[in-house]
Design an enzyme around this catalytic site. Structure first.
Site, PDB file in Angstrom:
ATOM      1  N   LEU A   8      -4.004 -31.840  33.778  1.00 58.10           N
ATOM      2  CA  LEU A   8      -4.250 -30.394  33.713  1.00 58.10           C
ATOM      3  C   LEU A   8      -5.288 -30.061  32.638  1.00 58.10           C
ATOM      4  CD1 LEU A   8      -3.397 -27.416  34.386  1.00 58.10           C
ATOM      5  CD2 LEU A   8      -1.702 -27.633  32.547  1.00 58.10           C
ATOM      6  N   ASP A  62       0.939 -10.671  29.054  1.00 58.24           N
ATOM      7  CA  ASP A  62       1.125  -9.369  28.389  1.00 58.24           C
ATOM      8  C   ASP A  62       2.610  -8.998  28.293  1.00 58.24           C
ATOM      9  OD1 ASP A  62       0.247  -7.080  27.113  1.00 58.24           O
ATOM     10  OD2 ASP A  62      -0.118  -5.970  28.961  1.00 58.24           O
ATOM     11  N   HIS A  78       6.111 -12.499  20.445  1.00 55.72           N
ATOM     12  CA  HIS A  78       5.032 -13.497  20.436  1.00 55.72           C
ATOM     13  C   HIS A  78       5.626 -14.903  20.302  1.00 55.72           C
ATOM     14  CE1 HIS A  78       2.198 -10.297  20.389  1.00 55.72           C
ATOM     15  NE2 HIS A  78       2.415  -9.922  19.134  1.00 55.72           N
TER      16      HIS A  78
END
Ligand code: IPE
Ligand code: IPE
Ligand code: MG
Length: 246
Positions: free
Chosen positions: A137, A26, A43
């Site tokens: 991962l 956030d 962003h």
């Protein structure tokens, strides 16, 4: 490992590596606006932080990283921001597809497909298929994700099974519910990180984080560094998880 060489020398805590880290990424917009930039720059910069976070997880041996990229509530934003976010997502999937293979990262996505643009879905499917065999991962992206929607979908699927006679209501237990969530193949998160200081969950993994350790930083996602991630892991390492016991 290079990661440990870069560690602060004063630190003596032995790192306990969480198996599954979930992050609410956030603060992109506020980070940009504080610098006189349009929100979309936040962003764009945030995508770099995603790459950094993946690198840290690969080095530390975190097994699963689940990133909140776009919530089912984020559709309320202005069209220009939505268009930019969808474009960025598509670009990320195209560009990172090669890196995933190089770094042995398997990609998956949780959330509803409905509402997402076709070209984003296509790139998503392509990147998932290309990395399906990889064993390092597990990177799980929450896109058009809402936890209440996920639970609603699970309840519907279970109700359908009862209706068809595949199971009875008293056979439904916690594991039945877990197995019908989008995260059926994932362990619950051990550590939940939220950047940019808000003290809320914003409809993220409500069922799954029942016993996750929470770590919230004021730092915005675009500036979330390797060092910040290490701080979170160090802090996690000092926690005493009791799960209701003593
Ligand atoms: C997080 O940053 C990214 C998304 C929700 C898509 P925000 O866009 O929410 O940035 P702030 O919280 O408004 O600063
Ligand atoms: C949560 O951030 C969603 C993502 C990070 C994708 P928001 O910015 O949407 O959360 P609220 O609106 O502040 O609760
Ligand atoms: Mg926000």
């Amino acid at each position: 490992m290079s990661f440990f060489r870069r560690k602060k020398p004063s630190t003596t805590t032995e790192l306990v590596i969480p198996k599954h880290v979930a992050i609410i990424m956030d603060g992109n917009g506020r980070w940009a606006q504080a610098r006189g930039l349009p929100r979309i720059e936040g962003h764009r910069q945030g995508a770099q932080s995603v790459r950094r976070a993946c690198e840290v997880c690969v080095e530390l041996g975190v097994q699963v990283l689940t990133l909140y990229c776009f919530s089912s509530e984020n559709w309320k934003r202005p069209k220009e921001e939505l268009d930019f976010l969808m474009g960025l997502l598509k670009q990320f999937l195209i560009q990172e597809s090669k890196t995933l293979v190089e770094k042995n990262i398997r990609l998956s996505v949780i959330g509803r497909r409905d509402g997402l643009p076709e070209d984003v879905l296509d790139e998503m499917d392509r990147a998932i298929a290309k990395s399906a065999h990889l064993t390092g991962l597990h990177l799980c992206l929450a896109i058009n994700y809402g936890s209440r929607q996920e639970i609603t979908d699970a309840v519907r699927a279970i109700a359908q099974k009862v209706h068809e006679g595949a199971c009875t209501p008293d056979q439904i237990d916690e594991s039945t519910i877990s197995k019908h969530l989008y995260t059926a193949d994932l362990p619950d998160p051990d550590l939940l990180i939220r950047t940019s200081g808000e003290l809320r969950l914003s409809n993220y993994l409500l069922w799954q984080i029942s016993y996750s350790e929470l770590w919230i930083t004021k730092r915005a996602w675009p500036e979330f560094s390797r060092h910040d991630f290490l701080d979170a892991i160090e802090d996690y390492s000092k926690r005493h998880r009791r799960f209701g016991g003593l």
